[in-house]
Design a protein around this motif. Sequence first.
Motif, PDB file in Angstrom:
ATOM      1  N   LEU A 215       0.950  -1.166   0.167  1.00 45.54           N
ATOM      2  CA  LEU A 215       0.142   0.007   0.136  1.00 45.54           C
ATOM      3  C   LEU A 215       0.883   1.133   0.041  1.00 45.54           C
ATOM      4  CD1 LEU A 215      -2.904   1.340   0.016  1.00 45.54           C
ATOM      5  CD2 LEU A 215      -2.579   1.354   2.537  1.00 45.54           C
ATOM      6  N   LYS A 216       1.973   1.361   0.986  1.00 45.91           N
ATOM      7  CA  LYS A 216       2.486   2.493   0.809  1.00 45.91           C
ATOM      8  C   LYS A 216       3.680   2.814  -0.371  1.00 45.91           C
ATOM      9  CE  LYS A 216       3.510   2.795   5.777  1.00 45.91           C
ATOM     10  NZ  LYS A 216       4.421   2.336   6.920  1.00 45.91           N
ATOM     11  N   ALA A 217       3.819   1.793  -1.013  1.00 46.50           N
ATOM     12  CA  ALA A 217       4.679   1.982  -2.353  1.00 46.50           C
ATOM     13  C   ALA A 217       3.427   2.258  -3.375  1.00 46.50           C
ATOM     14  CB  ALA A 217       5.275   0.574  -2.724  1.00 46.50           C
ATOM     15  N   GLY A 218       2.489   1.486  -3.377  1.00 45.29           N
ATOM     16  CA  GLY A 218       1.396   1.957  -4.519  1.00 45.29           C
ATOM     17  C   GLY A 218       0.904   3.552  -4.045  1.00 45.29           C
ATOM     18  N   VAL A 219       0.743   3.953  -3.113  1.00 47.06           N
ATOM     19  CA  VAL A 219       0.342   5.256  -2.710  1.00 47.06           C
ATOM     20  C   VAL A 219       1.325   6.231  -3.238  1.00 47.06           C
ATOM     21  CG1 VAL A 219      -0.308   6.985  -0.805  1.00 47.06           C
ATOM     22  CG2 VAL A 219      -1.352   4.935  -0.850  1.00 47.06           C
ATOM     23  N   ASN A 220       2.417   5.717  -3.046  1.00 45.72           N
ATOM     24  CA  ASN A 220       3.677   6.783  -3.516  1.00 45.72           C
ATOM     25  C   ASN A 220       3.387   7.215  -4.831  1.00 45.72           C
ATOM     26  OD1 ASN A 220       6.137   8.275  -2.303  1.00 45.72           O
ATOM     27  ND2 ASN A 220       7.188   6.886  -3.667  1.00 45.72           N
ATOM     28  N   GLY A 221       3.213   6.270  -5.770  1.00 40.67           N
ATOM     29  CA  GLY A 221       2.999   6.568  -7.148  1.00 40.67           C
ATOM     30  C   GLY A 221       1.778   7.054  -7.702  1.00 40.67           C
ATOM     31  N   SER A 222       0.898   7.152  -6.649  1.00 33.86           N
ATOM     32  CA  SER A 222      -0.497   7.435  -7.351  1.00 33.86           C
ATOM     33  C   SER A 222      -1.112   8.671  -6.272  1.00 33.86           C
ATOM     34  CB  SER A 222      -1.316   6.169  -6.872  1.00 33.86           C
ATOM     35  OG  SER A 222      -1.545   5.836  -5.660  1.00 33.86           O
ATOM     36  N   PHE A 223      -1.441   8.407  -5.407  1.00 35.32           N
ATOM     37  CA  PHE A 223      -2.212   9.698  -4.444  1.00 35.32           C
ATOM     38  C   PHE A 223      -1.134  10.504  -3.859  1.00 35.32           C
ATOM     39  CE2 PHE A 223      -5.418   6.275  -3.533  1.00 35.32           C
ATOM     40  CZ  PHE A 223      -6.530   7.076  -4.084  1.00 35.32           C
TER      41      PHE A 223
END
Lengths: 410, 410
Positions: A215-223
């Motif tokens: 989740l942390k990695a995904g949020v970094n590149g999106s939200f």
Amino acid sequence: MSEAVSPFAPDSYPAMPAIAGVTMATAQAGIKYAGRTDVLLMRFAEGTSVAGVLTRSKCPSAAVDWCRERLSGGKAQALLVNSGNANAFTGKKGREAVSVSADLVGDALSVPTGEVFLASTGVIGEPLDPFKFDGVLGETATRLEGAGWLDAARAIMTTDTYPKVATRTATVGGTTVTLNGIAKGAGMIAPDMATMLSFIATDAAVAPEVLTRFLKAGVNGSFNAITIDSDTSTSDTVLLFATGEAGNPEIASDVSDDARSFRAALDDLLLDLAHQVVKDGEGARKFVEITVEGADSDGSARVIARSIADSPLVKTAIAGEDANWGRIVMAVGKAGEPAERDRLAIWFGDVRVAVEGERDPGYSEAAASQVMKEPEIRIRVDLGLGRGTATVWTCDLTKEYVAINGDYRS
Amino acid sequence: MSEAVSPFAPDSYPAMPAIAGVTMATAQAGIKYAGRTDVLLMRFAEGTSVAGVLTRSKCPSAAVDWCRERLSGGKAQALLVNSGNANAFTGKKGREAVSVSADLVGDALSVPTGEVFLASTGVIGEPLDPFKFDGVLGETATRLEGAGWLDAARAIMTTDTYPKVATRTATVGGTTVTLNGIAKGAGMIAPDMATMLSFIATDAAVAPEVLTRFLKAGVNGSFNAITIDSDTSTSDTVLLFATGEAGNPEIASDVSDDARSFRAALDDLLLDLAHQVVKDGEGARKFVEITVEGADSDGSARVIARSIADSPLVKTAIAGEDANWGRIVMAVGKAGEPAERDRLAIWFGDVRVAVEGERDPGYSEAAASQVMKEPEIRIRVDLGLGRGTATVWTCDLTKEYVAINGDYRS
């Protein structure tokens, strides 16, 4: 307050499949809005893992404090979200309100209070009366079903002009797992924070610590790579719930094929939701992708990309459909990161407007202006220094943004 | 482009006395604008000391590069300023343009090129044709006089809606010395840089290194403490010329009574000009003073004060005359500096709206709203942590700002 709907509002919404182990319902508690839903109650099967990313604001809402304390447990059985009141900067009353709210949810669903997650969005500084949930929650708990995703997205809207939903699947150990997500947010949106509210649920079985890293990695590149107005909410919350009911072998490492498959679907879903948030940016008429290449490092590229994306002068030029690349130069220059004026090149769409620190010899104002008339605009900057790259997304700054925010007490 | 004049435009301008050793004239070179002056030529007596503060942009204009190289010499005999073209991001052509311009000034005034200072403001990325100055400068040099300060301020305007002038006197060793200053700037204005163009001249004798220290300190509390849109120009230049013709004993140290007297006058003049720039902020209808107290340090207070002053949501609320203190909380929270939600207190004017992390028990919406209706608004935040304080000045963000910047290619 404006009634205009974003030009990017979708014509249709994806069919949102039920997620095994997740049910939900919405209700009207009359917190602030009349004639619309303002409460979302979700229930997760016992044993559901939860990961979260919360605002880095030093003045977080009471619900954010509550979630931060409970995320360490890693388990969730319920989520209560209300719109119309952020329960932020409400002091002791705010802390009591979250505690009472969690108790009411626990009673209505017969789940432990420690596994109840809370989020609130709306006006700051107004005490939230938790007893507005009393009675409402008991009745809502009788209507929980798996099919309510679009209604759920509607119940958490504030200045949003359309509900934001997305769904993906991945294959994990031969089993198809599904991820559904909803988001809200149209203003007070800045990068580098889990931005506004987004809730994702999957039936996949994923070990809690792996879920958190994904989740942390995904949020970094999106939200964390979007910005509407450089302002960061006190209430930003992204929660990811994994029920494990798909029956896949649990994803317990970051590097397996299963992990990559799940993660690709999660990243794609997060980016979809993040782009929907930008496209519903308050007053937005343009969706803008800004890519910085050739920077000293990825971090440096990101600072410069944000400097461009947050510049009021860049954003108003885009609103005016003006191919004003001089303001891109200005925003690169003010970022404070390594840059050499005479190596800089800038593109609007596929039109190179500047190269080697001056206007492109083949520059065509007509071609650049044509790019600016499109609803979606790509801006690319090559610093010519190194291999660092970053992409961020933003929208234009219009009179409508000013009108919306001069009126709305958010 | 808007024709509206700032509501803060002065009804009258101070009589600007001549400064011994300083003469000037303006001209129409037709660089971009028709029917108005766009060139300012100033001449300083031989031996005049100069100090300067220049933009920290990594993509500075060619004129800024030129000034930076020549400031080390500490001596000035001429200044040429043009409006309508910033000569920024113009590559080799830009460097040639400043070199040719300085030669033309040197010829017209018979002064060494190395003591010619240059500044340009206007559109970025458009090559500046220095031969537009040819002919014009020779004729202009025949009209130099000591009384042209208001005309000088007019010639350097771009989106400014009024010329900005200020004058002060100080007593140095029993001698009255005079300081005159002009400034321009209405957009692309951000703190922590020498902001936009300002030129100050004094007949005082001040040692060059002392002059530099005084200017840097004065700019820090004035031009570096204002923000209109958080955007920083490629061309920001503040130059201070001291002719020494008043006949005072040279100010050679920072700490004498004479130094204090001169410095107080300089600081006051710089602050006056900086406030005039904010009050002419593009589309501005409100002048806002933001003071942060009780911070961990002065530096921390300044970061938080700027976070408030640069927040689009704070600025649009002020435009809407909305006492929306929740957005102040948001801006404190996003600054990243030490802050404790439950110690925060906030005032609009003399009305305390929040205390100890929640709405003031005695809060009156009517009283707070009354403050917001005033053209000048003071916002005070007490963090309750330490003794750090800072004040910055800004304006509101209006639809007019968006209109101006969606049209104007600056």
